[in-house]
Design a protein around this motif. Structure first.
Motif, mmCIF file in Angstrom:
data_model
loop_
_atom_site.group_PDB
_atom_site.id
_atom_site.type_symbol
_atom_site.label_atom_id
_atom_site.label_comp_id
_atom_site.label_asym_id
_atom_site.label_seq_id
_atom_site.Cartn_x
_atom_site.Cartn_y
_atom_site.Cartn_z
ATOM 1 N N GLN A 167 0.859 -1.173 0.000
ATOM 2 C CA GLN A 167 0.000 0.000 0.000
ATOM 3 C C GLN A 167 0.901 1.230 0.000
ATOM 4 O O GLN A 167 2.043 1.178 0.447
ATOM 5 C CB GLN A 167 -0.919 -0.010 1.225
ATOM 6 N N GLY A 168 0.376 2.326 -0.535
ATOM 7 C CA GLY A 168 1.240 3.492 -0.722
ATOM 8 C C GLY A 168 0.662 4.783 -0.192
ATOM 9 O O GLY A 168 -0.550 5.003 -0.218
ATOM 10 N N ASN A 169 1.587 5.648 0.288
ATOM 11 C CA ASN A 169 1.265 7.039 0.576
ATOM 12 C C ASN A 169 1.230 7.808 -0.733
ATOM 13 O O ASN A 169 1.988 7.509 -1.659
ATOM 14 C CB ASN A 169 2.356 7.657 1.461
ATOM 15 N N LEU A 170 0.389 8.808 -0.804
ATOM 16 C CA LEU A 170 0.199 9.571 -2.027
ATOM 17 C C LEU A 170 0.696 11.006 -1.869
ATOM 18 O O LEU A 170 0.452 11.648 -0.849
ATOM 19 C CB LEU A 170 -1.301 9.588 -2.361
ATOM 20 N N ALA A 171 1.428 11.482 -2.870
ATOM 21 C CA ALA A 171 1.777 12.907 -2.940
ATOM 22 C C ALA A 171 1.640 13.332 -4.390
ATOM 23 O O ALA A 171 2.292 12.770 -5.281
ATOM 24 C CB ALA A 171 3.203 13.128 -2.445
ATOM 25 N N ILE A 172 0.763 14.293 -4.637
ATOM 26 C CA ILE A 172 0.531 14.803 -5.996
ATOM 27 C C ILE A 172 0.929 16.273 -6.013
ATOM 28 O O ILE A 172 0.461 17.064 -5.183
ATOM 29 C CB ILE A 172 -0.947 14.641 -6.408
ATOM 30 N N LEU A 173 1.844 16.623 -6.916
ATOM 31 C CA LEU A 173 2.392 17.984 -6.964
ATOM 32 C C LEU A 173 2.384 18.506 -8.390
ATOM 33 O O LEU A 173 2.473 17.727 -9.345
ATOM 34 C CB LEU A 173 3.845 17.973 -6.460
ATOM 35 N N PRO A 174 2.327 19.839 -8.562
ATOM 36 C CA PRO A 174 2.517 20.401 -9.908
ATOM 37 C C PRO A 174 3.900 20.030 -10.431
ATOM 38 O O PRO A 174 4.856 19.879 -9.654
ATOM 39 C CB PRO A 174 2.403 21.908 -9.671
ATOM 40 N N ASN A 175 3.986 19.909 -11.743
ATOM 41 C CA ASN A 175 5.230 19.463 -12.381
ATOM 42 C C ASN A 175 6.432 20.347 -12.036
ATOM 43 O O ASN A 175 7.563 19.871 -12.005
ATOM 44 C CB ASN A 175 5.031 19.426 -13.910
ATOM 45 N N SER A 176 6.167 21.609 -11.722
ATOM 46 C CA SER A 176 7.268 22.528 -11.384
ATOM 47 C C SER A 176 7.961 22.143 -10.075
ATOM 48 O O SER A 176 9.033 22.643 -9.763
ATOM 49 C CB SER A 176 6.739 23.958 -11.283
ATOM 50 N N TYR A 177 7.339 21.270 -9.289
ATOM 51 C CA TYR A 177 7.953 20.785 -8.057
ATOM 52 C C TYR A 177 8.473 19.350 -8.195
ATOM 53 O O TYR A 177 9.121 18.825 -7.282
ATOM 54 C CB TYR A 177 6.945 20.808 -6.901
ATOM 55 N N ALA A 178 8.154 18.691 -9.292
ATOM 56 C CA ALA A 178 8.344 17.246 -9.382
ATOM 57 C C ALA A 178 9.818 16.839 -9.321
ATOM 58 O O ALA A 178 10.181 15.902 -8.605
ATOM 59 C CB ALA A 178 7.691 16.694 -10.649
ATOM 60 N N ASP A 179 10.677 17.535 -10.088
ATOM 61 C CA ASP A 179 12.093 17.148 -10.082
ATOM 62 C C ASP A 179 12.689 17.242 -8.683
ATOM 63 O O ASP A 179 13.404 16.352 -8.231
ATOM 64 C CB ASP A 179 12.898 18.045 -11.034
ATOM 65 N N GLU A 180 12.372 18.332 -7.989
ATOM 66 C CA GLU A 180 12.935 18.523 -6.649
ATOM 67 C C GLU A 180 12.386 17.495 -5.665
ATOM 68 O O GLU A 180 13.103 16.989 -4.807
ATOM 69 C CB GLU A 180 12.642 19.940 -6.144
ATOM 70 N N PHE A 181 11.095 17.169 -5.795
ATOM 71 C CA PHE A 181 10.529 16.184 -4.862
ATOM 72 C C PHE A 181 11.091 14.792 -5.141
ATOM 73 O O PHE A 181 11.360 14.031 -4.207
ATOM 74 C CB PHE A 181 8.999 16.166 -4.946
ATOM 75 N N LEU A 182 11.300 14.485 -6.412
ATOM 76 C CA LEU A 182 11.924 13.194 -6.748
ATOM 77 C C LEU A 182 13.313 13.104 -6.138
ATOM 78 O O LEU A 182 13.694 12.073 -5.582
ATOM 79 C CB LEU A 182 11.986 13.029 -8.276
#
Lengths: 278, 278
Positions: B48-63
């Protein structure tokens, strides 16, 4: 000078570093009397074993004792009665000559130290080889976790606990543990690393409060040296190969042989072997 | 009566026990609004997974944040920008409808709770799915070790520590841990069992003294319920999925979506999968 050096280099064992030495080369050097000291650090990556040699009349009961207490008595090899060979544990292995030192018991706690069993060998002796802590200690240090007793050049401290082994026939006695203390995050890693080595006592049996397993003063071990415990350390306790020795002492057979502490049987079995068939 | 019962049994999901339910059947029931509560205990054996959905402008940094803090943020899946699908995580999986509840943040700590994201979906959203503690908790209980918070029907206690995550771009914050306390021998087993589940936080990050990681009162967790600690227990601390949520809160993007606590994404990935490729 050159001639002399060449002659020395032609020897199988000389000039090899201790850890890179093969088990066969080390056993050969021991048999020839060229290696007489502890086996720690030699033939890195191979299982080393505790030795227990008993008359055949005790063998079935001792085997049961090992089977019932596999964490303290992990059996990695056993001979036929009277045979000094255990082919599964090593090429050309002769149990009478291939350890640097032995203790011979004749019905009492007193013993004689010898470096060769050839003259006292009997046709009814059965040899048991039990895994020892060297393999998991090597795994812990390979993982980058330091062992305080090694840094201090001391023997590991060992303690008699209030945990009883599972008795088998005449064999019984307390569980003996060795203790290594770590910062908390290193303690977790040490638990994980040691678990892989099921034939070398595996994962610890206790962590934290020594009093919970009957140890009243952690600074006063029953065997080995005083521990080095740093501020914030958590003590971690592993089942120890002294356990079967105490069980044998409780029976006090008319004849028994063990290794001298630290002077182990070095086998051809890779420490990574997760399981081993007799 | 018989006709009615037959009709009900013909449904994919009805009458299956919660733990035996397939992930697809559970997600289908959630999508239809037939399952609205926590997912704990459902589809046993699947991640099972935790979910985090972000605008693409944050995606690289969150990855990058997840990659640098894999113990607290074990990434098990990631979508293409704008796509609500992650085929590698599940057949017919739609991230907009297949969780029982979501929290929608719009640039502040306040949030709206919704059960469907279809109407608010955006073409620039990237979904991250991170492993959660359910898998290792199931492994611990399968191993015969009881979890005190479960026995007491409480949420696990969670604490903000003085350990800092590795920052990545705008994302930073403290490591948050969950705590479970055990008798010493059970603590060792829990460490070993949980280590297998690398995508579910793996082995603990701390054992013993809470003060060493900045927890001043173990009876007062920052999240979840008051712990149950029995005499002689040793506390064991695991990295927790609240860590990435606090990092997101520190950035406070203009738009972000997480799951409601306990209402997770149930994937088709077996918990036993030691590694997982995106």
């Amino acid at each position: 000078m050159n001639a002399s050096k060449s002659a020395t280099l032609s020897d199988d064992t000389a000039y090899e570093s201790a850890s890179a030495m093969t088990p066969l080369a080390l056993r050969t050097a021991i048999r020839r009397g060229e290696h007489t000291g502890p086996t720690t650090g030699y033939a890195s990556g191979y299982l080393q074993g505790n030795l227990a040699i008993l008359p055949n009349s005790y063998a079935d009961e001792f085997l049961q004792f090992c089977a019932k207490n596999s964490k303290s008595c992990p059996l990695i090899g056993m001979s036929e009665p009277g045979s000094p060979f255990i082919p599964a544990l090593g090429k050309d292995l002769d149990i009478r000559t291939d350890l640097p030192g032995y203790r011979v018991f004749r019905g009492s706690a007193d013993y004689t130290s010898v470096s060769d069993l050839t003259d006292i060998w009997r046709d009814d002796l059965v040899t048991f080889v039990l895994g020892c802590s060297f393999s998991f200690e090597a795994a812990i240090t390979r993982g980058g976790v330091r062992l305080r007793h090694m840094d201090a050049r001391r023997n590991v401290p060992m303690y008699v606990t209030n945990i009883q082994t599972a008795a088998a026939g005449r064999f019984h006695g307390p569980l003996v543990v060795s203790m290594r203390s770590f910062a908390a995050s290193d303690a977790i890693r040490a638990i994980l690393y040691s678990d892989r080595y099921r034939l070398a006592h595996g994962a610890p049996v206790h962590i934290g409060d020594p009093a919970q397993i009957g140890i009243t003063d952690i600074m006063k071990p029953d065997f080995g040296n005083e521990p080095v415990i740093e501020e914030g350390d958590i003590p971690v306790f592993w089942a120890c190969g002294v356990t079967p020795q105490m069980a044998i002492r409780n029976v006090m057979p008319e004849f028994a042989i063990t290794h001298e502490p630290g002077l182990m049987l070095v086998t051809d079995v890779l420490a990574e072997a997760a399981e081993f068939s007799l």
